[in-house]
Scaffold this active site. Structure first.
Site, PDB file in Angstrom:
ATOM      1  N   GLU A 101      35.561  43.709  30.396  1.00 47.08           N
ATOM      2  CA  GLU A 101      35.364  43.103  31.847  1.00 47.08           C
ATOM      3  C   GLU A 101      35.376  41.556  31.721  1.00 47.08           C
ATOM      4  O   GLU A 101      36.120  41.037  32.822  1.00 47.08           O
ATOM      5  CB  GLU A 101      33.653  43.509  32.539  1.00 47.08           C
ATOM      6  CG  GLU A 101      33.783  42.877  33.625  1.00 47.08           C
ATOM      7  CD  GLU A 101      32.101  43.007  34.258  1.00 47.08           C
ATOM      8  OE1 GLU A 101      32.062  42.554  35.421  1.00 47.08           O
ATOM      9  OE2 GLU A 101      31.168  43.351  33.506  1.00 47.08           O
ATOM     10  N   ASP A 102      34.733  40.637  30.820  1.00 43.50           N
ATOM     11  CA  ASP A 102      34.938  39.377  30.880  1.00 43.50           C
ATOM     12  C   ASP A 102      36.039  38.778  30.234  1.00 43.50           C
ATOM     13  O   ASP A 102      36.052  37.381  30.217  1.00 43.50           O
ATOM     14  CB  ASP A 102      33.712  38.854  30.264  1.00 43.50           C
ATOM     15  CG  ASP A 102      32.340  39.259  31.325  1.00 43.50           C
ATOM     16  OD1 ASP A 102      32.563  39.545  32.611  1.00 43.50           O
ATOM     17  OD2 ASP A 102      31.060  39.171  30.684  1.00 43.50           O
TER      18      ASP A 102
END
Length: 732
Positions: A96-97
């Site tokens: 996600e990051d």
């Protein structure tokens, strides 16, 4: 635990790489107690990969971002989770990051770890700030991820726990939102998986973030009370330990603290003062074997008198989440109540860590222990509810019912034990046994005696379900069932039944209109049908027919569309309001077996033989009234919504009629009325009596008859009774 988060942000920002290195080495050292060296190396490699991926990223508090995955892995290590779970914890924010794709993780760490990280990432992307439906959709995702691999939710729970511990860096409104979400969803899931320690942490942290002042006041009061009662508590503890030593029973006695949120809930829910809750002294006795548990129980009952009806044996019959223990309440010194839990070391571990206790992940081919089997069974039920739910909101409502109820334990006629939510009825029991049993249930026996289907069940009862072929769920069951499985299955059946009935009615209504144009549905070309479906944005003719049956579309308008070619389309748009005179329309015949999409108006109670008219209303189907019903003149009826109806020559079923009977007061007259109604082969739904004066009574009878001829026979029989003065059929 050697987690960097204990240090100040300033120190962290100036920390050299060696300091962070030492934290992973401290963590790796912890793992030597239960993991193999090669497995620890894989966990270490996952950490270094995450550290590199998150390089330059910080948390809101200013800490290097990698401290968060390390803290999450530490929480899982406390539960003795397997190395793949720890690797997933280290990598859970990478997709996600940092933009690293799933297939890159798969190449580095294998498919299992990549799947776990992907599952946790999807849950992390939840946005609960949106409307309720979005929250429900996300909850649905969580349930599916849990069913696929339970470790996904365990990593997510650890992630949430660390986020709850570090809420201080967020805005107050965001803190409250996350806390509310934790109390409503994550704490119940942890509880349902038997993870008491995690659930308690969630509740206390959520309570502190939601209601900081209340939490502080209760905490202060608990500390004060603990000091005031320390002497008495020590006396009881010493007496219990001395008792065990005297009887040669191996075990240790400890005081049991109530957690803040639990105290708050009891004060609110049971409307008890703080002093009433703290007056109960709680202890836990940990022993070596289940046999010793029962011997200790006998010993403590000989020391203090037990409260009648307050003993529970969760060893013989564990809770649905695998919890096992003996519970008893005693009259202690000076009459103070003492709550005691007696369990083994293994039961204590399971009570605190639940499904994560002594974790050894097992594949589908391995033998699964009792706790894992129960969890799999629950998750299978969650999946079944997800498949049958009409939408995500209905699904989350049903699952929340099961997160987490008090249980009752019911026996089948063959002696099998079924766990059900407290307040469950025989209908809930029927659906717990099997969906088909629930759908075809017509009656039940509780302890061999006939009982109502709506009666709440008590632990220890034996329930036998009576079924009949062709029987189907009653919509009224939704008013008393308590389990999510029963509720979702009843709704699923009724929804599909309603859909089938609305399709059948829609086809009849459309054919009736087409007959007025001297054609039928079978004569319409497939090309024209597809054109009309495209115009209405529908995929199937079945959906169009269902819309007609439910009153969402007018049969006449649809018929006009079907009969037109494209060049006539624009003209038809202007002429849709024009409808043939009702005299030219063939009347639709009512059979009485149309089901839920055809209802008989309660205002005038039409029965076969009465002149009738039908009203279509959006989403409700067809409502049948008598032609002279006063309600029709009071409503503003659109001409297009009224249908000319007639009764089918083979009409079947029973129809409700309300009669007003005026009679002279005399002993036994009501019983005579009931007997005469029964002899006329009619059934009484409701009876009420009003005194007009000292001589005359007025009886309101709601009866079921087949048609007007049957009604006239009933009225004739009632008029023959001595004392009956007048009988009137009530309309409106």
């Amino acid at each position: 635990m050697g987690i960097v988060t204990d240090q100040s942000p300033a120190t962290l920002q100036t920390a050299e790489a060696g300091l962070v290195m030492s934290d992973i080495e401290v963590f790796a050292d912890r793992l030597t107690s239960y993991l193999e060296p090669e497995q620890i190396n894989l966990v270490r490699r996952a950490y270094y990969y995450a550290e590199q991926a998150h390089d330059g990223q910080t948390r809101r508090s200013g800490e290097p971002y990698v401290t968060h995955p390390l803290a999450v892995a530490n929480i899982l290590a406390d539960m003795h989770m397997d190395y793949q779970s720890l690797m997933a914890a280290m990598l859970h924010d990478v997709i996600e990051d940092t933009g690293i794709p799933k297939n890159a993780l798969e190449k580095q760490f294998g498919a299992t770890v990549a799947e776990l990280v992907d599952g946790v990432s999807k849950l992390t992307q939840m946005d609960f700030e949106t409307k309720a439906e979005a929250q429900a959709e996300n909850f649905q995702k969580m349930a599916l991820a849990m069913a696929k691999d339970i470790r996904v939710i365990l990593v997510k729970l650890a992630d949430r726990l660390h986020n709850m511990r570090t809420l201080g860096a967020l805005r107050p409104d965001k803190r409250r939102r996350i806390a509310k979400e934790t109390l409503e969803i994550y704490a119940p899931i942890a509880h349902r998986l038997g993870m008491h320690t995690l659930s308690t942490d969630f509740e206390d942290l959520g309570f502190k973030a939601m209601h900081p002042m209340r939490s502080t006041m209760i905490d202060r009061a608990v500390r004060s009370a603990r000091g005031n009662r320390k002497e008495l508590l020590n006396k009881i503890l010493d007496a219990l330990q001395e008792l065990l030593d005297r009887h040669g029973l191996p075990g240790k006695v400890m005081g049991r603290e109530k957690h803040l949120y639990g105290i708050y809930q009891k004060m609110r829910g049971k409307r008890k003062a703080f002093n009433e809750i703290m007056d109960v002294y709680a202890f836990r006795i940990i022993v070596d074997s289940p046999d010793t548990c029962y011997r200790v129980l006998g010993a403590v009952h000989s020391l203090y008198k037990p409260f009648p009806g307050r003993f529970k044996d969760y060893i013989a019959i564990p809770k649905a989440n695998g919890y096992q223990s003996l519970h008893t309440t005693l009259f202690g010194l000076h009459g103070v109540p003492i709550e005691i839990q007696i369990r083994t070391e293994e039961m204590e571990e399971t009570a605190n860590s639940g499904i994560a206790a002594h974790w050894l992940y097992k594949s589908k081919d391995d033998v699964i222990n009792g706790h894992h089997a129960r969890t799999r069974k629950w998750l299978k039920g969650v999946l079944e509810m997800q498949e049958r739910a009409g939408n995500s909101l209905e699904f989350i409502e049903n699952v929340k019912i099961d997160l987490f109820p008090d249980e009752v334990y019911i026996f089948t006629p063959k002696g099998r034990i079924m766990e059900l939510a407290k307040g469950s009825t025989p209908v809930d029991f029927a659906y717990a046994v099997h969906t088909d049993i629930g759908n075809s249930c017509i009656a039940c026996r509780v302890n061999r005696r006939l009982a109502p289907l709506s009666e709440p069940l008590q632990s220890g009862q034996t329930v036998e379900i009576i079924t009949a072929p062709g029987a189907r769920p009653n919509p009224a069951w939704l008013t008393f069932v308590t389990t999510g499985k029963a509720r979702s299955n009843i709704r699923h059946f009724l929804k599909h039944q309603r859909h089938a009935e609305s399709v059948a009615l829609g086809e009849r209504l459309l054919d009736k209109v087409l007959a007025g144009f001297e054609t039928c549905l079978a004569d319409i070309t497939e090309q024209r049908i597809n054109a009309v479906l495209a115009e209405y944005g529908l995929n199937l003719m079945e959906d169009l027919l269902a819309d007609i049956g439910l009153g969402n579309r007018m049969a006449y308008v649809v018929a006009r569309r079907l009969l037109l070619n494209d060049s006539q389309h624009d003209q038809a748009m202007a002429d849709d309001s024009a409808q043939p005179d009702s005299e030219e329309e063939p009347a639709l015949a009512i059979k009485g077996t149309e089901g839920m999409v055809v209802s008989f108006a309660r205002c005038c109670n039409p029965i076969p033989g009465d002149p009738i008219i039908g009203l279509t209303s959006v989403g409700r189907g067809l409502e049948i009234h008598q032609e002279n019903c006063r309600e029709l003149s009071l409503r503003k009826i659109h001409p297009d919504s009224a249908l000319h109806l007639t009764w089918d020559k083979d009409v079947s079923g029973e129809f409700t009629v309300e009669l007003q009977v005026e009679l002279e007061q005399q002993r036994g007259i009501i019983a005579q009325l009931a007997a005469s109604t029964n002899m006329a082969d009619a059934s009484i739904d409701k009876i009420s009596v009003d005194e007009r004066d000292g001589r005359v009574s007025v009886v309101q009878l709601v009866v079921r008859v087949r048609d007007r001829l049957h009604l006239s026979q009933l009225i004739k029989r009632l008029r023959a009774l001595n004392g009956v003065m007048r009988i009137t059929r009530l309309k409106n």
